[in-house]
Write a protein that holds these residues in place. Structure first.
Motif, PDB file in Angstrom:
ATOM      1  N   MET A 151       5.881 -37.862  -6.941  1.00  0.00           N
ATOM      2  CA  MET A 151       6.032 -38.019  -8.451  1.00  0.00           C
ATOM      3  C   MET A 151       7.212 -37.700  -9.819  1.00  0.00           C
ATOM      4  SD  MET A 151       2.864 -39.462  -9.658  1.00  0.00           S
ATOM      5  CE  MET A 151       1.216 -39.579  -8.471  1.00  0.00           C
ATOM      6  N   LEU A 152       8.248 -38.198 -10.023  1.00  0.00           N
ATOM      7  CA  LEU A 152       8.865 -37.276 -11.638  1.00  0.00           C
ATOM      8  C   LEU A 152       8.551 -37.591 -12.962  1.00  0.00           C
ATOM      9  CD1 LEU A 152      12.501 -39.141  -9.285  1.00  0.00           C
ATOM     10  CD2 LEU A 152      11.272 -36.607  -9.064  1.00  0.00           C
ATOM     11  N   ARG A 153       8.523 -36.842 -13.148  1.00  0.00           N
ATOM     12  CA  ARG A 153       7.566 -36.635 -15.085  1.00  0.00           C
ATOM     13  C   ARG A 153       8.925 -37.211 -15.569  1.00  0.00           C
ATOM     14  NH1 ARG A 153       5.768 -34.061 -19.899  1.00  0.00           N
ATOM     15  NH2 ARG A 153       4.120 -34.943 -20.639  1.00  0.00           N
ATOM     16  N   ILE A 154       9.187 -37.696 -16.296  1.00  0.00           N
ATOM     17  CA  ILE A 154      10.977 -38.062 -16.604  1.00  0.00           C
ATOM     18  C   ILE A 154      10.157 -38.012 -18.837  1.00  0.00           C
ATOM     19  CG2 ILE A 154      12.746 -38.974 -17.311  1.00  0.00           C
ATOM     20  CD1 ILE A 154      13.146 -40.157 -14.812  1.00  0.00           C
TER      21      ILE A 154
ATOM     22  N   ALA B  51      -9.745 -30.310 -19.161  1.00  0.00           N
ATOM     23  CA  ALA B  51      -8.755 -30.703 -18.052  1.00  0.00           C
ATOM     24  C   ALA B  51      -7.826 -32.301 -18.370  1.00  0.00           C
ATOM     25  CB  ALA B  51      -8.789 -31.726 -16.279  1.00  0.00           C
ATOM     26  N   HIS B  52      -9.275 -33.080 -18.483  1.00  0.00           N
ATOM     27  CA  HIS B  52      -8.516 -34.045 -19.823  1.00  0.00           C
ATOM     28  C   HIS B  52      -7.807 -34.517 -21.536  1.00  0.00           C
ATOM     29  CE1 HIS B  52      -9.994 -37.367 -17.014  1.00  0.00           C
ATOM     30  NE2 HIS B  52     -11.357 -36.772 -17.033  1.00  0.00           N
ATOM     31  N   GLN B  53      -7.616 -33.125 -22.096  1.00  0.00           N
ATOM     32  CA  GLN B  53      -7.140 -32.907 -22.568  1.00  0.00           C
ATOM     33  C   GLN B  53      -5.831 -32.528 -22.709  1.00  0.00           C
ATOM     34  OE1 GLN B  53      -9.866 -29.852 -24.666  1.00  0.00           O
ATOM     35  NE2 GLN B  53     -11.113 -30.755 -25.542  1.00  0.00           N
ATOM     36  N   ASN B  54      -5.499 -32.247 -21.550  1.00  0.00           N
ATOM     37  CA  ASN B  54      -3.852 -31.935 -20.759  1.00  0.00           C
ATOM     38  C   ASN B  54      -3.639 -33.044 -20.876  1.00  0.00           C
ATOM     39  OD1 ASN B  54      -1.774 -31.462 -19.034  1.00  0.00           O
ATOM     40  ND2 ASN B  54      -2.438 -29.274 -19.103  1.00  0.00           N
ATOM     41  N   LYS B  55      -2.492 -33.512 -21.417  1.00  0.00           N
ATOM     42  CA  LYS B  55      -1.359 -34.983 -21.148  1.00  0.00           C
ATOM     43  C   LYS B  55      -1.393 -34.994 -20.307  1.00  0.00           C
ATOM     44  CE  LYS B  55      -0.066 -35.561 -26.303  1.00  0.00           C
ATOM     45  NZ  LYS B  55       0.486 -35.858 -27.180  1.00  0.00           N
TER      46      LYS B  55
ATOM     47  N   PRO C  65       7.395 -39.821 -25.201  1.00  0.00           N
ATOM     48  CA  PRO C  65       7.438 -41.160 -24.730  1.00  0.00           C
ATOM     49  C   PRO C  65       8.088 -40.680 -23.180  1.00  0.00           C
ATOM     50  CG  PRO C  65       9.343 -41.382 -26.370  1.00  0.00           C
ATOM     51  CD  PRO C  65       8.501 -40.338 -26.504  1.00  0.00           C
ATOM     52  N   VAL C  66       7.256 -40.749 -22.099  1.00  0.00           N
ATOM     53  CA  VAL C  66       7.143 -40.361 -20.470  1.00  0.00           C
ATOM     54  C   VAL C  66       7.185 -40.977 -19.795  1.00  0.00           C
ATOM     55  CG1 VAL C  66       5.908 -38.642 -19.719  1.00  0.00           C
ATOM     56  CG2 VAL C  66       6.241 -38.125 -21.373  1.00  0.00           C
ATOM     57  N   VAL C  67       8.427 -40.711 -19.031  1.00  0.00           N
ATOM     58  CA  VAL C  67       7.933 -41.903 -17.920  1.00  0.00           C
ATOM     59  C   VAL C  67       7.682 -41.272 -16.576  1.00  0.00           C
ATOM     60  CG1 VAL C  67       9.262 -44.260 -16.662  1.00  0.00           C
ATOM     61  CG2 VAL C  67       9.437 -43.403 -19.061  1.00  0.00           C
ATOM     62  N   TRP C  68       6.689 -41.664 -15.243  1.00  0.00           N
ATOM     63  CA  TRP C  68       5.838 -41.123 -14.571  1.00  0.00           C
ATOM     64  C   TRP C  68       6.663 -42.004 -13.333  1.00  0.00           C
ATOM     65  CZ3 TRP C  68       3.496 -36.732 -12.809  1.00  0.00           C
ATOM     66  CH2 TRP C  68       3.130 -35.979 -13.934  1.00  0.00           C
TER      67      TRP C  68
ATOM     68  N   TYR D  96      -2.052 -33.300 -17.095  1.00  0.00           N
ATOM     69  CA  TYR D  96      -3.144 -34.165 -16.034  1.00  0.00           C
ATOM     70  C   TYR D  96      -3.844 -35.133 -16.300  1.00  0.00           C
ATOM     71  CZ  TYR D  96      -4.119 -29.504 -14.035  1.00  0.00           C
ATOM     72  OH  TYR D  96      -4.779 -28.502 -13.986  1.00  0.00           O
ATOM     73  N   THR D  97      -3.363 -36.112 -17.194  1.00  0.00           N
ATOM     74  CA  THR D  97      -3.937 -37.066 -17.136  1.00  0.00           C
ATOM     75  C   THR D  97      -2.966 -38.777 -17.051  1.00  0.00           C
ATOM     76  OG1 THR D  97      -5.047 -37.031 -19.402  1.00  0.00           O
ATOM     77  CG2 THR D  97      -4.601 -39.252 -19.097  1.00  0.00           C
ATOM     78  N   GLU D  98      -1.597 -38.515 -17.320  1.00  0.00           N
ATOM     79  CA  GLU D  98      -1.291 -38.892 -16.687  1.00  0.00           C
ATOM     80  C   GLU D  98      -0.700 -39.289 -15.331  1.00  0.00           C
ATOM     81  OE1 GLU D  98       1.813 -38.311 -20.974  1.00  0.00           O
ATOM     82  OE2 GLU D  98       2.535 -37.214 -18.787  1.00  0.00           O
ATOM     83  N   TYR D  99      -0.587 -38.201 -14.860  1.00  0.00           N
ATOM     84  CA  TYR D  99      -0.672 -38.461 -13.450  1.00  0.00           C
ATOM     85  C   TYR D  99      -2.137 -38.625 -12.961  1.00  0.00           C
ATOM     86  CZ  TYR D  99      -2.855 -33.537 -11.353  1.00  0.00           C
ATOM     87  OH  TYR D  99      -3.951 -32.997 -11.505  1.00  0.00           O
ATOM     88  N   CYS D 100      -3.031 -38.135 -13.246  1.00  0.00           N
ATOM     89  CA  CYS D 100      -4.079 -39.474 -12.522  1.00  0.00           C
ATOM     90  C   CYS D 100      -4.221 -40.326 -12.628  1.00  0.00           C
ATOM     91  CB  CYS D 100      -5.785 -38.747 -13.339  1.00  0.00           C
ATOM     92  SG  CYS D 100      -6.554 -36.710 -13.163  1.00  0.00           S
ATOM     93  N   LEU D 101      -3.298 -41.351 -13.700  1.00  0.00           N
ATOM     94  CA  LEU D 101      -3.842 -42.306 -13.651  1.00  0.00           C
ATOM     95  C   LEU D 101      -2.371 -43.260 -13.367  1.00  0.00           C
ATOM     96  CD1 LEU D 101      -3.415 -43.435 -17.578  1.00  0.00           C
ATOM     97  CD2 LEU D 101      -5.625 -43.861 -16.083  1.00  0.00           C
ATOM     98  N   MET D 102      -1.380 -41.894 -12.617  1.00  0.00           N
ATOM     99  CA  MET D 102      -0.371 -42.673 -11.857  1.00  0.00           C
ATOM    100  C   MET D 102      -1.315 -42.742 -10.347  1.00  0.00           C
ATOM    101  SD  MET D 102       2.553 -43.143 -12.929  1.00  0.00           S
ATOM    102  CE  MET D 102       3.356 -43.235 -10.984  1.00  0.00           C
ATOM    103  N   LEU D 103      -2.163 -41.844  -9.491  1.00  0.00           N
ATOM    104  CA  LEU D 103      -2.169 -41.600  -8.593  1.00  0.00           C
ATOM    105  C   LEU D 103      -3.331 -42.412  -8.235  1.00  0.00           C
ATOM    106  CD1 LEU D 103      -2.904 -37.631  -7.444  1.00  0.00           C
ATOM    107  CD2 LEU D 103      -1.039 -39.483  -6.430  1.00  0.00           C
ATOM    108  N   LYS D 104      -4.087 -42.919  -9.269  1.00  0.00           N
ATOM    109  CA  LYS D 104      -4.923 -43.986  -9.597  1.00  0.00           C
ATOM    110  C   LYS D 104      -4.261 -45.745  -9.462  1.00  0.00           C
ATOM    111  CE  LYS D 104      -8.614 -44.078 -12.227  1.00  0.00           C
ATOM    112  NZ  LYS D 104      -9.764 -43.574 -13.070  1.00  0.00           N
ATOM    113  N   ASP D 105      -3.089 -46.184  -9.596  1.00  0.00           N
ATOM    114  CA  ASP D 105      -2.139 -47.059  -9.531  1.00  0.00           C
ATOM    115  C   ASP D 105      -1.710 -47.332  -7.870  1.00  0.00           C
ATOM    116  OD1 ASP D 105       0.370 -48.842  -9.670  1.00  0.00           O
ATOM    117  OD2 ASP D 105      -1.045 -49.470 -11.501  1.00  0.00           O
TER     118      ASP D 105
END
Length: 457
Positions: A335-338, A163-167, A273-276, A169-178
């Motif tokens: 969430m939006l992933r742009i 799971a953590h090798q999937n970018k 470059p990705v913005v959530w 997954y890593t991104e939205y987990c950090l978003m939910l944490k915030d």
């Protein structure tokens, strides 16, 4: 131990035949009511039973849902629930192999933020009795077995590594944490490894005794089965499971306000470059949740009515836009992933978001909403007629304490109009409820310059 348990249970049945005949099924079972073809019952030990018979179906799906999940875990043991799920699946597989080798079914265990469930699709109704017996054993008996623990930890470790090798997954987990910082849903939904190796058998057993109990569970069966005989089977197997003496702790959730726009930046090599863009939105069984689902269809470019299609993609201001909804019992996330082409586009995107938060709801018309209703309702109805998908998709609603919100959602979509949609979005689609997660490659900030070739002579 398993043979002894079966012998003891057999003697219990023999010794209590008189009492069994004197205590009728009606005294052990309470009929709660029926809605949308689902009959609800409750046993004397508070086990909730939801039965949806459909003799025209070719499937039979069973889901034992426990009303606990990652939000119930303690600091220092944040993978306990996940490991226990794997542990109990292994226990069931051994029971299946030893006691019911001819039983054919497709099963899985799922650990979520709000619940844990064990879902299986059976070949036919004749397989239901041994399967119900296995579910009863999972709830009523815990077997200490160190090899199970070691194997479960290894399996969870392997899942987390993948799971953590999937970018994404890593991104939205950090978003939910915030988004849910200092709250239960701030726990990484995928999971983290640091607590795995410290989990003991005693930890598993303690958590099991607190949460695997009839008053914190729902047995859900859908598909082709006979209602009276199935109800009698469930009553026979589960009414004898005692309700623990200790009081079941009700989970208390305090939803905190965000108090303004937040933003974090993570610079990592090989990160496109990705913005959530994340927003706190109403909980799953809220009357406004229909607007959350509809917002995703208007923003995602996979639909014909995407109002961001021309503004971002066709204008080459972004490479892709995806919408995600994370439904929780006590408050959800939208969430939006742009994905951008260069970091230089970030400033323009910020400006675009500020404008769209004011105008997004205003741009939506009744004609646009009506165009999306059919697609949303068709998707929900397809899940409802498939026993396998039904027992999965209704699970979060069951754990919310209001399973009928699963069907009210259809009514709310059907009755949606531009005015209702606008009122809902204006409550949460605003800067003070926004979190930006920006993922950049540090090399993008320092463009490399190609040296000019030297001329000979």
């Amino acid at each position: 131990m398993r043979i002894l348990s079966i012998v003891v249970f057999s003697f219990w049945l023999i010794g209590n035949q008189c009492a069994w005949s004197s205590v009728t099924q009606q005294e052990m079972l309470t009929y709660v009511g029926e809605s949308h073809g689902i009959r609800e019952y409750k046993l004397n030990n508070q086990l909730q039973i939801l039965l949806k018979p459909d003799t025209s179906s070719t499937e039979l799906a069973v889901n034992m849902i426990y009303h606990h999940g990652r939000k119930n875990e303690q600091l220092g043991l944040t993978e306990l629930n996940h490991v226990l799920e794997h542990y109990l699946v292994q226990r069931s597989e051994e029971t299946h192999k030893n006691n019911h080798p001819d039983l054919k079914f497709r099963g899985t265990g799922i650990t979520s933020s709000d619940f844990t469930y064990y879902r299986s699709v059976l070949k036919n109704e004749t397989d239901l009795a041994p399967f119900i017996e296995m579910e009863r054993e999972r709830m009523s008996q815990f077997k200490d077995h160190l090899p199970y623990l070691r194997q479960s930890v290894d399996e969870v470790d392997e899942e987390l590594t993948a799971a953590h090798q999937n970018k994404t997954y890593t991104e939205y987990c950090l978003m939910l944490k915030d988004l849910f910082r200092n709250e239960a849903y701030g726990v990484n939904p995928v999971g983290e490894k640091q607590d795995l190796r410290r989990i003991t058998l005693q930890d598993l057993k303690q958590y099991w005794s607190e949460h695997y109990r009839p008053d914190r569970a729902t047995l859900l069966i859908a598909g082709n089965f006979d209602l009276p005989s199935t109800l009698a089977l469930i009553t026979e197997k589960f009414s004898s499971v005692p309700l623990p003496q200790q009081v079941s702790k009700k989970f208390e959730y305090q939803q905190l306000p965000q108090f303004g726009e937040r933003e974090f930046i993570i610079r990592k090599h090989d990160a496109k470059p990705v913005v959530w863009v994340g927003y706190r939105v109403p909980q799953l069984n809220s009357s406004e949740y229909a607007a959350v689902l509809m917002a995703g269809t208007f923003i995602s470019p996979t639909t014909d009515t995407s109002i961001w299609q021309k503004s971002l993609l066709d204008a080459k201001k972004a490479e892709s836009v995806d919408a995600y909804t994370f439904p929780f019992v006590h408050g959800s996330a939208f969430m939006l992933r742009i994905r951008l082409s260069t970091e230089q586009q970030l400033a323009e995107l910020r400006k675009f978001l500020t404008q769209q938060e004011k105008n997004l709801a205003l741009q939506v018309t009744d004609k646009m909403i009506n165009a999306q209703k059919a697609e949303l309702l068709d998707d929900l109805n397809k899940k409802d007629i498939s026993p396998k998908q039904f027992v999965e998709s209704i699970a979060p609603h069951v754990v919310s304490g209001d399973w009928q919100s699963y069907y009210r959602l259809r009514d709310e979509i059907e009755n949606m109009n531009a005015v209702k949609y606008r009122q809902s979005l204006q409550r949460w689609f605003r800067p003070e409820n926004r979190t930006l997660g920006i993922f950049l490659d540090p090399r993008d900030s320092q463009p490399l310059t190609t040296p000019k070739p030297k001329r000979n002579g």
